[in-house]
Design an enzyme around this catalytic site. Structure first.
Site, PDB file in Angstrom:
ATOM      1  N   ASP A  94      39.776  42.484  43.199  1.00 38.20           N
ATOM      2  CA  ASP A  94      40.282  41.198  42.693  1.00 38.20           C
ATOM      3  C   ASP A  94      41.324  40.492  43.559  1.00 38.20           C
ATOM      4  OD1 ASP A  94      38.675  42.134  40.638  1.00 38.20           O
ATOM      5  OD2 ASP A  94      40.323  42.503  39.254  1.00 38.20           O
ATOM      6  N   LYS A 125      33.294  40.418  37.504  1.00 33.16           N
ATOM      7  CA  LYS A 125      33.542  41.268  36.340  1.00 33.16           C
ATOM      8  C   LYS A 125      34.467  40.560  35.360  1.00 33.16           C
ATOM      9  CE  LYS A 125      37.369  43.949  38.358  1.00 33.16           C
ATOM     10  NZ  LYS A 125      38.394  43.657  37.385  1.00 33.16           N
ATOM     11  N   CYS A 175      43.923  46.353  36.672  1.00 32.88           N
ATOM     12  CA  CYS A 175      42.577  46.598  37.187  1.00 32.88           C
ATOM     13  C   CYS A 175      42.520  47.752  38.186  1.00 32.88           C
ATOM     14  CB  CYS A 175      42.007  45.326  37.799  1.00 32.88           C
ATOM     15  SG  CYS A 175      41.780  44.008  36.565  1.00 32.88           S
TER      16      CYS A 175
END
Length: 183
Positions: A16, A79, A112
């Site tokens: 990310d 995602k 995450c």
């Protein structure tokens, strides 16, 4: 039990590092710089890389400084789950039998990155967190999560240390190229 990462047994996950997320991170310039160095070194060593993007419609895609370093075959997976393993396309790519070592860099470290690392441990991976290529918005979150991940069983090491673990010897054909990267 400790398992050295090698070019043959490792996969790297970049979590990310996106256009709208990276600027909000503590020490974002270091994260970008160390991730670039890591990706260049992994390319020299031919270690596969998987990139994830959290809700890219809202948070943008992976920053161009990293996408320009990716090979055509690099999987980029969108995602919405915090753990990368919550996305079936990601989970299907991860094969603990073929590549039991997972190297993780990205943001946010306490959400995450941490959830992905813990899920990887639960699936039998040996996990290496790239300490200088992870961050959170708040320094306190990063400071809290790295010891937690160590305690859970992750190895926490710098990008340079991980690249040299992958090399193992100055006789490795990629040694000169990686030496130049870390200077």
């Amino acid at each position: 039990m400790f398992c050295y990462p090698t070019a043959e047994n490792s996969v790297c996950v970049i979590v990310d590092i996106q256009a709208r997320l990276l600027p909000a991170m503590n020490d974002s310039e270091q994260v970008l710089n160390r991730t670039q160095m890591l990706l260049k070194g992994l390319k020299e060593l031919q270690v596969p890389v998987v990139v994830t993007e959290q809700y890219p419609q809202g948070l943008g895609n992976t920053v161009p400084e990293l996408t320009e370093l990716l090979d055509e075959q690099t999987a980029v997976i969108a995602k919405t789950s915090f753990s990368c393993f919550g996305e079936p396309a990601f989970a299907e790519l991860m094969d603990v039998e073929k590549r039991p070592v997972m190297i993780i860099a990205g943001i946010e470290s306490h959400v995450c990155v941490a959830q992905t690392a813990l899920d990887a441990l639960n699936r039998g991976f040996k996990v290496f967190i790239v300490s200088d290529a992870v961050s959170s918005r708040k320094q306190a979150d990063l400071a809290a999560v790295l010891p937690q991940l160590r305690h859970a069983g992750c190895c926490v090491a710098s990008a340079e240390a991980i690249l040299f673990m992958l090399l193992r010897t100055a006789k490795n054909p990629a040694f000169k190229a990686i030496s130049k990267l870390v200077r």
